[in-house]
Scaffold this motif. Sequence first.
Motif, mmCIF file in Angstrom:
data_model
loop_
_atom_site.group_PDB
_atom_site.id
_atom_site.type_symbol
_atom_site.label_atom_id
_atom_site.label_comp_id
_atom_site.label_asym_id
_atom_site.label_seq_id
_atom_site.Cartn_x
_atom_site.Cartn_y
_atom_site.Cartn_z
ATOM 1 N N GLN A 153 1.053 -1.159 -0.036
ATOM 2 C CA GLN A 153 0.099 0.099 0.021
ATOM 3 C C GLN A 153 0.990 1.186 0.118
ATOM 4 O O GLN A 153 1.745 1.317 0.672
ATOM 5 C CB GLN A 153 -0.887 -0.040 1.171
ATOM 6 N N VAL A 154 0.485 2.180 -0.793
ATOM 7 C CA VAL A 154 1.165 3.461 -0.768
ATOM 8 C C VAL A 154 -0.108 4.626 -0.837
ATOM 9 O O VAL A 154 -0.964 4.361 -1.412
ATOM 10 C CB VAL A 154 1.941 3.424 -2.287
ATOM 11 N N GLN A 155 0.368 5.359 -0.121
ATOM 12 C CA GLN A 155 -0.359 6.534 -0.031
ATOM 13 C C GLN A 155 0.205 8.121 -0.435
ATOM 14 O O GLN A 155 1.324 8.064 -0.535
ATOM 15 C CB GLN A 155 -0.940 6.838 1.437
ATOM 16 N N LEU A 156 -0.637 8.854 -1.329
ATOM 17 C CA LEU A 156 0.015 9.844 -1.865
ATOM 18 C C LEU A 156 -1.112 11.197 -1.799
ATOM 19 O O LEU A 156 -2.214 10.841 -1.847
ATOM 20 C CB LEU A 156 0.140 9.752 -3.384
ATOM 21 N N ALA A 174 1.367 10.185 -8.839
ATOM 22 C CA ALA A 174 0.877 8.672 -8.853
ATOM 23 C C ALA A 174 2.377 7.726 -8.766
ATOM 24 O O ALA A 174 3.372 8.207 -9.170
ATOM 25 C CB ALA A 174 0.376 8.354 -10.000
ATOM 26 N N THR A 175 2.197 6.676 -8.186
ATOM 27 C CA THR A 175 3.393 5.611 -8.115
ATOM 28 C C THR A 175 3.604 5.357 -9.857
ATOM 29 O O THR A 175 2.427 5.027 -10.444
ATOM 30 C CB THR A 175 3.206 4.441 -7.419
ATOM 31 N N ASP A 179 -0.087 2.344 -10.138
ATOM 32 C CA ASP A 179 -1.051 1.746 -9.163
ATOM 33 C C ASP A 179 -1.949 2.451 -8.361
ATOM 34 O O ASP A 179 -2.970 1.915 -7.923
ATOM 35 C CB ASP A 179 -0.466 0.568 -8.588
ATOM 36 N N TYR A 180 -1.156 3.661 -7.768
ATOM 37 C CA TYR A 180 -1.879 4.448 -6.675
ATOM 38 C C TYR A 180 -1.612 5.804 -7.208
ATOM 39 O O TYR A 180 -0.680 6.366 -7.720
ATOM 40 C CB TYR A 180 -0.749 4.274 -5.406
ATOM 41 N N TRP A 181 -2.818 6.451 -7.004
ATOM 42 C CA TRP A 181 -2.979 7.935 -7.154
ATOM 43 C C TRP A 181 -3.329 8.647 -5.825
ATOM 44 O O TRP A 181 -3.862 8.215 -4.959
ATOM 45 C CB TRP A 181 -4.068 8.142 -8.213
ATOM 46 N N GLY A 213 4.295 4.665 2.590
ATOM 47 C CA GLY A 213 3.972 3.261 2.385
ATOM 48 C C GLY A 213 5.297 2.573 1.778
ATOM 49 O O GLY A 213 6.184 3.369 1.722
ATOM 50 N N PHE A 214 5.035 1.359 1.074
ATOM 51 C CA PHE A 214 5.884 0.571 0.493
ATOM 52 C C PHE A 214 6.252 1.059 -1.021
ATOM 53 O O PHE A 214 5.260 0.690 -1.764
ATOM 54 C CB PHE A 214 5.571 -0.848 0.637
ATOM 55 N N THR A 215 7.126 1.909 -1.237
ATOM 56 C CA THR A 215 7.338 2.065 -2.738
ATOM 57 C C THR A 215 8.694 1.392 -3.521
ATOM 58 O O THR A 215 8.924 1.666 -4.418
ATOM 59 C CB THR A 215 7.793 3.588 -2.591
#
Length: 127
Positions: free
Chosen positions: A1-4, A98-99, A115-117, A26-28
């Motif tokens: 999970q990554v939070q931005l 985003a990632t 994947d994450y925004w 989170g895990f990047t």
Amino acid sequence: QVQLVESGGGLVQPGGSLRLSCAVSGFTADYYAIGWFRQAPGKEREGVSCISLGDDGNTYYTDPVKGRFTTSRDNAKTTVYLQMNSLKPEDTAVYYCATVRGVVTTTPLIMSGMDYWGKGTLVTVSS
């Protein structure tokens, strides 16, 4: 999970500047870069820039912003910035970070694996 989480948007006159921030947590480790994207009213989302999370810190920009926008990151790689100078009305958009898993092409700038925004921050360039 990554939070931005993006911040720093607002109303600015043509020719002005803004600095956007993207707080990353989170895990990047699975991702190559953090990218900036924007979506103007009635238009598709487009890639603006990205910065590698590796030691190289490589940066990439879409042609319309080259020479005006600069992306950077802090040493801990927990915040990514987008410094926007000489803003134009056509830069008006919601800006997202985003990632990014990879850069497909540099001209045009096309990124892959977002994947994450974040939820976005609105930039309005108007007099």
